[in-house]
Design a protein around this motif. Structure first.
Motif, mmCIF file in Angstrom:
data_model
loop_
_atom_site.group_PDB
_atom_site.id
_atom_site.type_symbol
_atom_site.label_atom_id
_atom_site.label_comp_id
_atom_site.label_asym_id
_atom_site.label_seq_id
_atom_site.Cartn_x
_atom_site.Cartn_y
_atom_site.Cartn_z
ATOM 1 N N HIS A 7 0.849 -1.312 0.154
ATOM 2 C CA HIS A 7 -0.004 -0.028 -0.283
ATOM 3 C C HIS A 7 0.966 1.338 -0.048
ATOM 4 O O HIS A 7 0.525 2.220 -0.626
ATOM 5 N N PHE A 8 2.002 1.363 0.716
ATOM 6 C CA PHE A 8 2.616 2.466 0.847
ATOM 7 C C PHE A 8 3.367 2.658 -0.528
ATOM 8 O O PHE A 8 3.647 3.635 -1.099
ATOM 9 N N LEU A 9 3.958 1.523 -1.238
ATOM 10 C CA LEU A 9 4.514 1.721 -2.452
ATOM 11 C C LEU A 9 3.608 2.017 -3.620
ATOM 12 O O LEU A 9 3.715 2.930 -4.535
ATOM 13 N N ILE A 10 2.208 1.451 -3.695
ATOM 14 C CA ILE A 10 1.512 2.185 -4.676
ATOM 15 C C ILE A 10 0.949 3.478 -4.182
ATOM 16 O O ILE A 10 0.892 4.200 -5.234
ATOM 17 N N ALA A 11 0.752 3.800 -3.250
ATOM 18 C CA ALA A 11 0.583 5.431 -2.642
ATOM 19 C C ALA A 11 1.440 6.043 -3.105
ATOM 20 O O ALA A 11 1.430 7.406 -3.454
ATOM 21 N N GLY A 12 2.965 5.823 -2.876
ATOM 22 C CA GLY A 12 3.896 6.698 -3.281
ATOM 23 C C GLY A 12 4.314 6.691 -4.597
ATOM 24 O O GLY A 12 4.481 7.931 -4.965
#
Length: 61
Positions: A7-12
């Motif tokens: 989720h952090f990677l996709i949001a970033g």
């Protein structure tokens, strides 16, 4: 890869695309806006890009 890491990677990555796109739009097409508004939007785009780099770093750490 944990679920929160994804989720952090996709949001970033999404924020990075938005920040860079907004920055490019304002650099090449922001001539019709006032100088103060253009500077404010460019500062916001840089802030969005900075946050996205932090999220990607946190996801890959």
């Amino acid at each position: 890869m944990k679920k929160s890491t994804g989720h952090f990677l996709i949001a970033g990555l999404l924020l990075l695309v938005i920040g860079v796109s907004l920055d490019l739009i304002m650099v090449f097409g922001g001539k019709s806006f006032s100088q103060a508004l253009s500077n404010t939007i460019l500062l916001g785009a840089q802030l969005i890009t900075l946050i996205s780099v932090y999220l990607i770093y946190r996801a890959l750490k």
